[in-house]
Design an enzyme around this catalytic site. Structure first.
Site, PDB file in Angstrom:
ATOM      1  N   THR A 132       0.856  -1.046   0.152  1.00 32.82           N
ATOM      2  CA  THR A 132      -0.230   0.058  -0.130  1.00 32.82           C
ATOM      3  C   THR A 132       0.829   1.336  -0.009  1.00 32.82           C
ATOM      4  OG1 THR A 132      -1.371   1.282   1.319  1.00 32.82           O
ATOM      5  CG2 THR A 132      -0.086  -0.416   2.674  1.00 32.82           C
ATOM      6  N   GLU A 160       0.285   3.752   1.875  1.00 34.90           N
ATOM      7  CA  GLU A 160       0.249   3.938   3.158  1.00 34.90           C
ATOM      8  C   GLU A 160       1.792   3.934   3.789  1.00 34.90           C
ATOM      9  OE1 GLU A 160      -1.682   5.514   5.831  1.00 34.90           O
ATOM     10  OE2 GLU A 160      -2.549   6.094   3.774  1.00 34.90           O
ATOM     11  N   TYR A 188      -1.294   0.684  10.737  1.00 36.70           N
ATOM     12  CA  TYR A 188      -1.354  -0.326   9.624  1.00 36.70           C
ATOM     13  C   TYR A 188      -0.351  -0.161   8.366  1.00 36.70           C
ATOM     14  CZ  TYR A 188      -3.495  -0.900   4.997  1.00 36.70           C
ATOM     15  OH  TYR A 188      -3.708  -1.321   3.558  1.00 36.70           O
ATOM     16  N   LYS A 194       1.957  -3.539   7.007  1.00 40.39           N
ATOM     17  CA  LYS A 194       1.957  -3.609   5.706  1.00 40.39           C
ATOM     18  C   LYS A 194       3.643  -3.678   5.267  1.00 40.39           C
ATOM     19  CE  LYS A 194      -2.152  -4.485   4.018  1.00 40.39           C
ATOM     20  NZ  LYS A 194      -2.282  -5.573   3.003  1.00 40.39           N
TER      21      LYS A 194
HETATM   22  P1  NAP Z   1     -11.250  -4.706   2.437  1.00 34.69           P
HETATM   23  O1  NAP Z   1     -12.815  -4.124   1.487  1.00 34.69           O
HETATM   24  O2  NAP Z   1     -11.442  -4.050   3.643  1.00 34.69           O
HETATM   25  O3  NAP Z   1     -11.271  -6.309   2.366  1.00 34.69           O
HETATM   26  C1  NAP Z   1     -10.518  -6.929   3.460  1.00 34.69           C
HETATM   27  C2  NAP Z   1     -10.784  -8.438   3.418  1.00 34.69           C
HETATM   28  O4  NAP Z   1     -10.137  -9.042   4.427  1.00 34.69           O
HETATM   29  C3  NAP Z   1     -12.463  -8.739   3.710  1.00 34.69           C
HETATM   30  O5  NAP Z   1     -12.684  -9.849   2.950  1.00 34.69           O
HETATM   31  C4  NAP Z   1     -12.150  -9.097   5.239  1.00 34.69           C
HETATM   32  O6  NAP Z   1     -13.220 -10.043   5.723  1.00 34.69           O
HETATM   33  C5  NAP Z   1     -10.673  -9.829   5.263  1.00 34.69           C
HETATM   34  N1  NAP Z   1     -10.242  -9.972   6.496  1.00 34.69           N
HETATM   35  C6  NAP Z   1      -9.879  -9.115   7.495  1.00 34.69           C
HETATM   36  N2  NAP Z   1      -9.592  -9.553   8.461  1.00 34.69           N
HETATM   37  C7  NAP Z   1      -9.327 -11.074   8.202  1.00 34.69           C
HETATM   38  C8  NAP Z   1      -8.790 -11.921   8.871  1.00 34.69           C
HETATM   39  N3  NAP Z   1      -8.322 -11.877  10.284  1.00 34.69           N
HETATM   40  N4  NAP Z   1      -8.847 -13.154   8.326  1.00 34.69           N
HETATM   41  C9  NAP Z   1      -9.351 -13.664   7.213  1.00 34.69           C
HETATM   42  N5  NAP Z   1      -9.862 -12.511   6.433  1.00 34.69           N
HETATM   43  C10 NAP Z   1      -9.743 -11.364   6.868  1.00 34.69           C
HETATM   44  O7  NAP Z   1     -10.241  -4.222   1.616  1.00 34.69           O
HETATM   45  P2  NAP Z   1      -9.890  -3.867   0.186  1.00 34.69           P
HETATM   46  O8  NAP Z   1     -10.048  -2.223  -0.267  1.00 34.69           O
HETATM   47  O9  NAP Z   1     -10.545  -4.897  -0.603  1.00 34.69           O
HETATM   48  O10 NAP Z   1      -8.269  -4.140  -0.116  1.00 34.69           O
HETATM   49  C11 NAP Z   1      -7.677  -5.455  -0.464  1.00 34.69           C
HETATM   50  C12 NAP Z   1      -6.327  -5.199   0.297  1.00 34.69           C
HETATM   51  O11 NAP Z   1      -5.337  -4.274  -0.373  1.00 34.69           O
HETATM   52  C13 NAP Z   1      -6.234  -5.229   1.662  1.00 34.69           C
HETATM   53  O12 NAP Z   1      -4.933  -5.882   2.077  1.00 34.69           O
HETATM   54  C14 NAP Z   1      -5.802  -3.809   1.773  1.00 34.69           C
HETATM   55  O13 NAP Z   1      -5.084  -3.810   2.984  1.00 34.69           O
HETATM   56  C15 NAP Z   1      -4.763  -3.642   0.678  1.00 34.69           C
HETATM   57  N6  NAP Z   1      -5.029  -2.345   0.024  1.00 34.69           N
HETATM   58  C16 NAP Z   1      -6.126  -1.538  -0.281  1.00 34.69           C
HETATM   59  C17 NAP Z   1      -6.303  -0.457  -0.790  1.00 34.69           C
HETATM   60  C18 NAP Z   1      -7.353   0.527  -1.229  1.00 34.69           C
HETATM   61  O14 NAP Z   1      -7.412   1.396  -1.447  1.00 34.69           O
HETATM   62  N7  NAP Z   1      -8.340  -0.296  -1.226  1.00 34.69           N
HETATM   63  C19 NAP Z   1      -4.737   0.095  -1.124  1.00 34.69           C
HETATM   64  C20 NAP Z   1      -3.705  -0.590  -1.057  1.00 34.69           C
HETATM   65  C21 NAP Z   1      -3.599  -1.698  -0.270  1.00 34.69           C
HETATM   66  P3  NAP Z   1     -14.610  -9.679   6.183  1.00 34.69           P
HETATM   67  O15 NAP Z   1     -15.613  -9.233   5.051  1.00 34.69           O
HETATM   68  O16 NAP Z   1     -14.949 -10.802   7.066  1.00 34.69           O
HETATM   69  O17 NAP Z   1     -13.984  -8.252   7.060  1.00 34.69           O
HETATM   70  O1  F7E Z   2      -8.994   8.094   4.460  1.00 35.61           O
HETATM   71  C1  F7E Z   2      -9.370  11.471   5.611  1.00 35.61           C
HETATM   72  C2  F7E Z   2      -8.387  10.756   6.504  1.00 35.61           C
HETATM   73  O2  F7E Z   2     -10.040   6.282   5.548  1.00 35.61           O
HETATM   74  C3  F7E Z   2      -8.692   9.011   3.410  1.00 35.61           C
HETATM   75  C4  F7E Z   2      -7.181   2.074   2.919  1.00 35.61           C
HETATM   76  O3  F7E Z   2      -7.873   1.401   1.741  1.00 35.61           O
HETATM   77  O4  F7E Z   2      -6.108   3.635   1.417  1.00 35.61           O
HETATM   78  C5  F7E Z   2      -7.002   3.526   2.483  1.00 35.61           C
HETATM   79  O5  F7E Z   2      -6.429   4.221   3.686  1.00 35.61           O
HETATM   80  C6  F7E Z   2      -8.345  10.235   4.130  1.00 35.61           C
HETATM   81  C7  F7E Z   2      -7.496  10.357   5.455  1.00 35.61           C
HETATM   82  O6  F7E Z   2      -8.377   5.948   3.435  1.00 35.61           O
HETATM   83  C8  F7E Z   2     -12.530  11.339   7.389  1.00 35.61           C
HETATM   84  O7  F7E Z   2      -7.981  11.379   7.512  1.00 35.61           O
HETATM   85  C9  F7E Z   2     -11.395  12.705   6.570  1.00 35.61           C
HETATM   86  O8  F7E Z   2      -6.396  11.281   5.085  1.00 35.61           O
HETATM   87  O9  F7E Z   2     -10.673   6.813   3.084  1.00 35.61           O
HETATM   88  P1  F7E Z   2      -9.818   6.741   4.150  1.00 35.61           P
HETATM   89  P2  F7E Z   2      -6.769   5.767   3.626  1.00 35.61           P
HETATM   90  O10 F7E Z   2      -6.673   6.068   5.195  1.00 35.61           O
HETATM   91  O11 F7E Z   2      -6.207   6.622   2.830  1.00 35.61           O
HETATM   92  C10 F7E Z   2      -4.922   2.936   1.576  1.00 35.61           C
HETATM   93  C11 F7E Z   2      -4.013   3.215   0.426  1.00 35.61           C
HETATM   94  C12 F7E Z   2      -4.859   1.778   2.180  1.00 35.61           C
HETATM   95  O12 F7E Z   2      -4.138   0.728   1.840  1.00 35.61           O
HETATM   96  C13 F7E Z   2      -6.007   1.226   3.291  1.00 35.61           C
HETATM   97  O13 F7E Z   2      -6.266   0.205   3.485  1.00 35.61           O
HETATM   98  O14 F7E Z   2      -9.525  10.943   4.509  1.00 35.61           O
HETATM   99  N1  F7E Z   2     -10.759  11.551   6.397  1.00 35.61           N
HETATM  100  N2  F7E Z   2     -12.588  12.537   7.130  1.00 35.61           N
HETATM  101  C14 F7E Z   2     -11.475  10.535   6.550  1.00 35.61           C
HETATM  102  N3  F7E Z   2     -11.398   9.307   6.697  1.00 35.61           N
HETATM  103  C15 F7E Z   2     -12.322   8.435   7.019  1.00 35.61           C
HETATM  104  N4  F7E Z   2     -12.139   7.480   7.019  1.00 35.61           N
HETATM  105  N5  F7E Z   2     -13.456   8.870   7.505  1.00 35.61           N
HETATM  106  C16 F7E Z   2     -13.726  10.537   7.825  1.00 35.61           C
HETATM  107  O15 F7E Z   2     -14.820  10.942   8.308  1.00 35.61           O
END
Ligand code: NAP
Ligand code: F7E
Length: 336
Positions: free
Chosen positions: A125, A127, A149, A153
């Site tokens: 990620t 992050e 987090y 990662k």
């Molecule tokens: P998501 O919608 O939050 O999905 C996470 C998945 O992990 C869900 O199926 C969840 O199951 C499962 N999970 C959580 N804890 C678990 C555990 N202890 N054992 C088995 N399964 C578990 O995330 P996503 O947005 O699809 O992202 C997919 C991956 O990419 C994640 O690893 C995330 O950290 C990474 N990532 C995401 C982004 C982004 O912007 N979306 C960017 C960079 C990296 P439940 O449904 O039961 O909770």
């Molecule tokens: O926050 C700001 C918050 O929670 C984005 C995950 O998929 O992307 C995701 O992480 C921004 C942050 O995503 C609220 O402070 C303001 O600056 O949507 P987010 P994230 O933290 O960028 C990365 C790439 C991953 O890997 C992660 O798994 O938005 N923000 N107000 C808020 N964020 C949330 N959630 N809620 C608010 O009310």
């Protein structure tokens, strides 16, 4: 027929990736942890639930992971499961370290021991860049994570690289910048905004309360990024790739674009936690700020350079920022 295990099958990326793999003729095993109620709505909406073989999968159970890999002997293993919410990682740092970090070692070690032909993908990620050392961020940019987090990662990222270098395994990471869709979980900021704005528009909610509006993210469409994830494992060598759009927008920009889809303009007043957003036509307060949604440590500004993926994998994101916001708003209007 190629066999793929996708962990995190109930999540946003799990659904899009499973659909891509099924369309390509794979046999897909979906790793699912036990929950008291079904959470397969994304797979249901794509109409693919019955095409996937669901298998019991818990990130924290080493023997469960070992036996599953030994039995299935997959050609490809996509590790998408994680505790993926940055905000929660400050409240549950230990669990996040185990689930999003250390558990990856169990998977790699099982592959090494009982299924060495399996290609492994780790969901790394942006992050990990956190307090960024250069703009835009590339594969060579030093890491500086800003949350439990991000730190977890980073461990997972390095152990993937270490197993590749130590044991000649095909283990790759995609360093993905934020990617969103109508399948995004409702606690993430983009989906929280689209869901709440449409509820306010339909009279189902009073106002939307957020945290830091000035944070900037490089937001793309999850469907495009899952195409990239698949390409990463089809490359001739195992490697790490950034997937990003190369454009950055603030949370405030996202809100303003989303409002346009429902023919609303926001008039902003105040700064910081005193910021308020009014519907400029009705003068009704629709957005306010709470300290509760600020994080102890913030990632202020992310912008990715995905030149390597574009050149070596022939990957390009197709959906623009405007297209993404419109898609998410239109889906809320359809289902709410
Ligand atoms: P998501 O919608 O939050 O999905 C996470 C998945 O992990 C869900 O199926 C969840 O199951 C499962 N999970 C959580 N804890 C678990 C555990 N202890 N054992 C088995 N399964 C578990 O995330 P996503 O947005 O699809 O992202 C997919 C991956 O990419 C994640 O690893 C995330 O950290 C990474 N990532 C995401 C982004 C982004 O912007 N979306 C960017 C960079 C990296 P439940 O449904 O039961 O909770
Ligand atoms: O926050 C700001 C918050 O929670 C984005 C995950 O998929 O992307 C995701 O992480 C921004 C942050 O995503 C609220 O402070 C303001 O600056 O949507 P987010 P994230 O933290 O960028 C990365 C790439 C991953 O890997 C992660 O798994 O938005 N923000 N107000 C808020 N964020 C949330 N959630 N809620 C608010 O009310």
């Amino acid at each position: 027929m190629k066999k793929a295990i996708v962990t995190g099958i109930s999540g946003q990326d799990g659904a899009y990736l499973a659909k891509i793999l099924l369309d390509k003729g794979y046999k897909v095993y979906g790793g699912l942890r036990r929950t008291s109620t079904s959470n397969l709505w994304r797979l249901d909406r794509l109409g693919i639930t019955n095409d996937i073989e669901l298998i019991s999968f818990e990130l924290l159970e080493q023997s469960n992971i070992f036996k599953m890999i030994q039995k299935i002997q997959p050609d490809e293993f996509y590790n998408l499961a994680a505790q993926s919410f940055v905000g929660v990682s400050f409240e549950q740092p230990m669990y996040t370290a185990h689930a999003s970090g250390l558990s990856v070692l169990s998977i790699l070690d099982a592959i090494k021991s009982v299924s060495p032909h399996t290609k492994f993908y780790q969901a790394s990620t942006s992050e990990m860049f956190g307090k960024v050392h250069e703009v835009p961020q590339k594969e060579t940019t030093p890491f500086h994570p800003r949350s439990p987090y991000g730190v977890a990662k980073l461990y997972a990222h390095w152990i993937t690289k270490n197993y590749r270098e130590s044991y000649d395994m095909f283990a790759s990471s995609g360093i993905l910048f934020n990617h969103e869709s109508p399948f995004r979980g409702e606690e993430f900021v983009t989906r929280k905004i689209t869901n709440s704005l449409v509820k306010i528009h339909k009279g189902q909610q009073e106002k939307l309360t957020l945290g830091n509006l000035d944070a900037k993210r490089d937001w793309g469409f999850a469907g495009d990024y899952c195409q990239g994830i698949h390409k990463i494992l089809q490359h001739n060598i195992a490697d790490d790739f950034i997937l990003s759009t190369g454009k950055t927008h603030s949370v405030r920009d996202f809100i303003e674009k989303a409002c346009l889809v429902i023919d609303t303009e926001v008039r902003w007043e105040g700064t910081g936690v005193e910021t308020k957003g009014f519907n400029s036509k009705t003068n009704k307060l629709i957005i306010d700020i709470s300290e509760d949604f600020y994080r102890p440590c913030e990632v202020d500004h992310l912008l990715g350079d995905s030149t390597k993926a574009r050149e070596e994998l022939n990957w390009t994101p197709e959906v623009s920022f405007e297209g993404l916001v419109t898609m998410m708003m239109e889906e809320e209007l359809k289902y709410l």
